[in-house]
Design a protein around this motif. Sequence first.
Motif, PDB file in Angstrom:
ATOM      1  N   PRO A   1       0.826  -1.213   0.000  1.00 38.82           N
ATOM      2  CA  PRO A   1       0.000   0.000   0.000  1.00 38.82           C
ATOM      3  C   PRO A   1       0.861   1.265   0.000  1.00 38.82           C
ATOM      4  O   PRO A   1       1.929   1.297   0.585  1.00 38.82           O
ATOM      5  N   GLN A   2       0.360   2.311  -0.689  1.00 39.59           N
ATOM      6  CA  GLN A   2       1.177   3.491  -0.945  1.00 39.59           C
ATOM      7  C   GLN A   2       1.279   4.434   0.245  1.00 39.59           C
ATOM      8  O   GLN A   2       2.365   4.949   0.552  1.00 39.59           O
ATOM      9  N   ASP A   3       0.172   4.729   0.919  1.00 44.27           N
ATOM     10  CA  ASP A   3       0.166   5.765   1.958  1.00 44.27           C
ATOM     11  C   ASP A   3       0.992   5.404   3.182  1.00 44.27           C
ATOM     12  O   ASP A   3       1.347   6.275   3.972  1.00 44.27           O
ATOM     13  N   ASP A   4       1.308   4.124   3.365  1.00 44.99           N
ATOM     14  CA  ASP A   4       2.043   3.682   4.557  1.00 44.99           C
ATOM     15  C   ASP A   4       3.547   3.830   4.425  1.00 44.99           C
ATOM     16  O   ASP A   4       4.275   3.583   5.386  1.00 44.99           O
ATOM     17  N   GLN A   5       4.049   4.212   3.260  1.00 47.67           N
ATOM     18  CA  GLN A   5       5.484   4.125   2.990  1.00 47.67           C
ATOM     19  C   GLN A   5       6.268   5.323   3.511  1.00 47.67           C
ATOM     20  O   GLN A   5       7.013   5.971   2.775  1.00 47.67           O
ATOM     21  N   THR A   6       6.132   5.605   4.796  1.00 49.50           N
ATOM     22  CA  THR A   6       6.882   6.700   5.397  1.00 49.50           C
ATOM     23  C   THR A   6       7.729   6.163   6.537  1.00 49.50           C
ATOM     24  O   THR A   6       7.736   4.952   6.813  1.00 49.50           O
ATOM     25  N   LEU A   7       8.452   7.060   7.204  1.00 45.15           N
ATOM     26  CA  LEU A   7       9.354   6.677   8.291  1.00 45.15           C
ATOM     27  C   LEU A   7       9.129   7.594   9.479  1.00 45.15           C
ATOM     28  O   LEU A   7       8.822   8.785   9.305  1.00 45.15           O
ATOM     29  N   PRO A   8       9.274   7.085  10.696  1.00 40.29           N
ATOM     30  CA  PRO A   8       9.124   7.945  11.876  1.00 40.29           C
ATOM     31  C   PRO A   8      10.100   9.117  11.839  1.00 40.29           C
ATOM     32  O   PRO A   8      11.282   8.944  11.573  1.00 40.29           O
ATOM     33  N   GLY A   9       9.588  10.315  12.072  1.00 34.96           N
ATOM     34  CA  GLY A   9      10.431  11.500  12.115  1.00 34.96           C
ATOM     35  C   GLY A   9      10.759  12.104  10.765  1.00 34.96           C
ATOM     36  O   GLY A   9      11.378  13.172  10.704  1.00 34.96           O
TER      37      GLY A   9
END
Length: 319
Positions: A275-283
């Motif tokens: 899934p596309q929207d989940d592809q982030t990192l903390p901070g």
Amino acid sequence: MSEAAPPQPEAHAVQRPRGWAPGAWLRATMLAYISCAALLAAWRWDGSSALLAWALILAAWFPIHLCINAGGLLLARSSERLAFAAWWRCVLGEWRSSVRIFLLDQPWLTWRSQPQPLAPQAGTAPVLLLHGYFCNEALWFHLQKRLAAQGIVSRAVSLSPAMASIDDLVPQVAEAVDTLRAETGAAQVAILAHSMGGLVARAYLRIHGPAAVAQLITIGSPHQGTKHARLGLGRNARQMELNNPWLTALAAHEATHPLPPTTVILSRHDNVVAPQDDQTLPGAETLRFSRLGHLALLDDARVQATVLLLLSPAETLQK
């Protein structure tokens, strides 16, 4: 008082793993496809019709490629629905970028000199460019022209072999970081990475730490894994699957060892990373775009302008 010179990186030999690089695979595939088309045309048709048959067989590649891109976007199930016409514009944009990158740039541009500025801009960190799965340094050729025009020194590397473990690619990144620092005299580099290259950068930072990296920018990277990775071959494809132990361990390390300033650029209509929207990192600062496929992200003028802005020194932005 005189300024101390930046520490020179230690020279070290890198044992490169064996295996074909993506450029060689792509050239061999194209030549095999052309040969098969020529043999089939010669066997089935005679005279002038053979040339037409040969062209039609070769042209079959394009609708097949289009269907692959459309299928990837359809299966990705974006959270942002598109109207019929907008959906097909997104597919065709990705198809255009992928045809250029895989049929023209990556097989044939690796021998060209990488564009560099005539007069590097003061205050900019040199940029190391990391490609993704089954790609090579030529992926960045056109963006490097824009970087050079802005006075930014950049170096792209071809990581090989194509299906190696991501951890096995880290020594090549470490060598490239040290070489770029030594060539430019910079204490730190910026890393700009596409797709799997973002995971390679994070794997490098897990081993070597952030001391030599001023910032990290990732474009379309599967930081949380992608369900499409199950279709890929190689150890690196397994490391990009959803909820796999390698990504879990990487995230656990970063919970206590923060990354350098990081920007995540993603598309809600990525046809490869889902899934596309989940592809982030903390901070991390996360910038979301729409109506762009996985490779079209690299060609989009808005994304390129964003990257150039992120890589520009603060004093330049204030003028």
